[in-house]
Structure formats: structure tokens, C-alpha cells
Design an enzyme around this catalytic site. Structure first.
Site, mmCIF file in Angstrom:
data_model
loop_
_atom_site.group_PDB
_atom_site.id
_atom_site.type_symbol
_atom_site.label_atom_id
_atom_site.label_comp_id
_atom_site.label_asym_id
_atom_site.label_seq_id
_atom_site.Cartn_x
_atom_site.Cartn_y
_atom_site.Cartn_z
ATOM 1 N N ASN A 48 81.080 -5.213 -38.603
ATOM 2 C CA ASN A 48 81.784 -6.489 -38.737
ATOM 3 C C ASN A 48 80.797 -7.574 -38.321
ATOM 4 O OD1 ASN A 48 83.387 -8.743 -38.571
ATOM 5 N ND2 ASN A 48 84.478 -8.108 -36.722
ATOM 6 N N LYS A 51 81.162 -10.649 -38.377
ATOM 7 C CA LYS A 51 81.835 -11.861 -37.900
ATOM 8 C C LYS A 51 81.234 -13.079 -38.615
ATOM 9 C CE LYS A 51 82.520 -9.524 -33.534
ATOM 10 N NZ LYS A 51 83.293 -9.589 -32.324
ATOM 11 N N HIS A 56 92.095 -8.425 -37.255
ATOM 12 C CA HIS A 56 91.102 -8.391 -36.169
ATOM 13 C C HIS A 56 91.619 -9.268 -35.027
ATOM 14 C CE1 HIS A 56 87.438 -9.000 -33.881
ATOM 15 N NE2 HIS A 56 86.963 -7.915 -34.486
ATOM 16 N N GLU A 101 90.277 -11.341 -33.191
ATOM 17 C CA GLU A 101 89.832 -12.737 -33.203
ATOM 18 C C GLU A 101 90.690 -13.563 -34.164
ATOM 19 O OE1 GLU A 101 85.671 -11.943 -33.875
ATOM 20 O OE2 GLU A 101 85.538 -11.107 -31.855
ATOM 21 N N GLU A 115 90.829 -1.456 -31.244
ATOM 22 C CA GLU A 115 89.855 -2.324 -30.596
ATOM 23 C C GLU A 115 90.512 -3.003 -29.397
ATOM 24 O OE1 GLU A 115 86.524 -3.501 -33.430
ATOM 25 O OE2 GLU A 115 88.155 -4.899 -33.784
ATOM 26 N N GLY A 173 82.918 -7.549 -27.738
ATOM 27 C CA GLY A 173 81.881 -8.535 -27.461
ATOM 28 C C GLY A 173 81.657 -8.789 -25.985
ATOM 29 N N SER A 215 82.211 -3.028 -28.208
ATOM 30 C CA SER A 215 80.927 -2.815 -27.528
ATOM 31 C C SER A 215 80.352 -1.416 -27.746
ATOM 32 C CB SER A 215 81.065 -3.139 -26.037
ATOM 33 O OG SER A 215 81.429 -4.497 -25.858
HETATM 34 C C1 PEP Z 1 84.375 -6.231 -33.482
HETATM 35 O O1 PEP Z 1 84.158 -7.407 -33.677
HETATM 36 O O2 PEP Z 1 85.158 -5.631 -34.222
HETATM 37 C C2 PEP Z 1 83.683 -5.552 -32.371
HETATM 38 C C3 PEP Z 1 84.008 -4.328 -32.082
HETATM 39 O O3 PEP Z 1 82.716 -6.275 -31.717
HETATM 40 P P1 PEP Z 1 81.650 -5.718 -30.657
HETATM 41 O O4 PEP Z 1 81.107 -4.417 -31.190
HETATM 42 O O5 PEP Z 1 80.592 -6.786 -30.605
HETATM 43 O O6 PEP Z 1 82.364 -5.525 -29.363
#
Ligand code: PEP
Length: 247
Positions: free
Chosen positions: A11, A13, A95, A97, A166, A172, A210
Site C-alpha cells: 500500500n 498510500k 483502510h 486511514e 490491521e 506506521g 509495521s
Molecule cells: C498500511 O498502510 O496498510 C500499513 C500496514 O502500513 P505500515 O506497514 O507502514 O504500518
């Protein structure tokens, strides 16, 4: 190989540029064929570039959001049929976000997943609890509600939709759920799919939050974790491919 596909999906973003993406997409296109499937979800303006770089190879590409509507007066939105025109076979929906910054409800997420499925695009339905919800002991209730809202689309998908767990507190932040914590929630998600009457054994459930080359193998070796949704680390070719190699 089990019943389920194993995936590593990036992803991006709101990152990238035409010049900067070229090397990353080139590396993804040249990735050695692994046991799993590789995908990248890119910002809409880069779908054509992803299509040019990846077409004919093993990796697939997609968007990070989709409209619930097929067409019409919805300024700024992008339909599933438009994604298909760019060869997209995946799209993220729900997601955290987008749930957070765009006030997307679970019902809207379900309608978006449904629109994707109708167009033949695989929805990657993201679910997960906040830190406060986990600390209050409500993590399963929150994820269970997010899944229940998608019941109809999950039944219709017959295993073709992908789920991504998630935990919001792990996205992040550099803070990863332990393999045991992640496995426990993935087992709960699979059990919930059974209760809802969906194809629990055939549905890929990815972990996101992460994930890095150093922790991917242990996470992916858990019984109910079928790969990962990767944010930050998907922007660095060596890191993303190392994670894919851990599938
Ligand atoms: C994501 O944006 O779906 C995500 C898992 O981000 P990160 O790996 O940076 O935590």
C-alpha cells in the site's frame, strides 16, 4: 500449498512520483516467482504506470479506494470500472486511514467492497481496532462488527475477497502486533467468517501493521496469517521483496 492464496500486497498510500516509481515497479516486475502472490496498490494517477510496468508478469496492481457508485455526479470519486480499464485486479477498501480521515463507516466500506466485486475487482477489506479499543477489551467486538457489516459481500465473494487485519495502533508506528496477538485475532476473524456463513477456509486474511523483513517470516508462519499488507516497507524495493520472500 493450502486452500488459500498467500499474498504480499503493498500500500503505497499517498507516496510516489512518475520518476521515483519506475525503479520500484521495475523491481516488483522482476521479482522472482515465490510461493505467493505479489500486488501493489498505488495512488490513482499511477495506475497506468503500474499497468505498463507490470502487465504480463506475475505481480498485480490496484487502487487504494473505490466509489460505491458505478458512475455519475460524484466529483473526485473513481469507479471500479475505471480501475478495470487500467488492468487493476485489487482495491483496498476500509483502510483505517480512510475510516479515520474520511469518516468511512463499515456500511460504506461494505458497499465499496460490493462495487468492486461487481466489477470483477478483488476487494481487500481492511479491519482493525484502535489502541483505546484494544485496551478497553473491545478489539474483537470492533473487528466483529466491521466484518458483520460486510456479511453480504463476503457471502457473495465465496472466498474471492481478501481481508486485512490491521490494528490501527500498529500502522506506521513501528509497533507490530506480536505473532501470537496477530494469530489470535486472525483465528477470531476466521471463526467469525464461519459464523457469518462465509467461505472461511478459502479466504486469505493478511496481517498489516509495521511488517518488515525482520518480522515477516514469524508473522507469516502463523496458522491463520496468509501474508501481509505492507505500507512503509513497500516503498523500498529491497524491503518489499525481502518481505515477499518470507511468504
Ligand atoms: C498500511 O498502510 O496498510 C500499513 C500496514 O502500513 P505500515 O506497514 O507502514 O504500518
Amino acid at each position: 500449498m493450502g486452500l488459500r492464496n498467500r499474498w504480499v500486497i503493498g500500500n503505497w498510500k499517498m507516496n510516489g512520483s512518475l520518476a521515483g516509481n519506475a525503479a520500484l515497479l521495475g523491481a516488483v516486475a522482476a521479482a522472482p516467482s515465490s510461493v505467493g502472490k505479489l500486488g501493489v496498490c498505488v495512488p490513482f494517477p499511477f495506475l497506468g504506470q503500474a499497468q505498463s510496468a507490470l502487465a504480463g508478469g506475475a505481480a498485480v496492481w490496484g487502487g487504494q479506494d473505490v466509489s460505491e457508485h458505478a458512475s455519475g455526479a460524484y466529483t473526485g470519486q473513481v469507479s471500479a470500472a475505471m480501475l478495470v480499464e487500467f488492468g487493476a485486479s485489487l482495491v483496498l477498501v476500509g483502510h483505517s486511514e480512510r475510516r479515520q480521515y474520511n469518516a468511512e463507516t463499515s456500511d460504506l466500506v461494505a458497499r465499496k467492497a460490493s462495487a468492486a466485486l461487481n466489477a470483477g475487482v478483488t476487494p481487500v477489506i481492511c479491519v482493525g481496532e484502535t489502541l483505546a479499543e484494544r485496551e478497553d477489551g473491545h478489539a474483537e467486538a470492533v473487528v466483529g462488527q466491521q466484518l458483520s457489516a460486510c456479511r453480504e459481500v463476503l457471502l457473495r465473494a465465496q472466498g474471492a475477497a481478501i481481508l486485512a487485519y490491521e490494528p490501527v495502533w500498529a500502522i506506521g508506528t513501528g509497533k507490530t502486533a506480536t505473532p501470537a496477538e496477530a494469530q489470535a485475532m486472525h483465528a477470531f476473524i476466521r471463526a467469525t467468517l464461519r459464523v457469518l456463513g462465509a467461505e472461511a477456509e478459502a479466504t486469505s486474511i493478511l496481517y498489516g501493521g509495521s511488517v518488515k523483513a525482520g518480522n515477516a517470516r514469524e508473522l507469516f508462519s502463523q496458522a491463520d496469517i496468509d501474508g501481509g499488507l505492507i505500507g512503509g516497507a513497500s516503498l523500498v524495493a529491497a524491503d518489499f521483496l525481502a518481505i515477499a520472500a518470507a511468504l
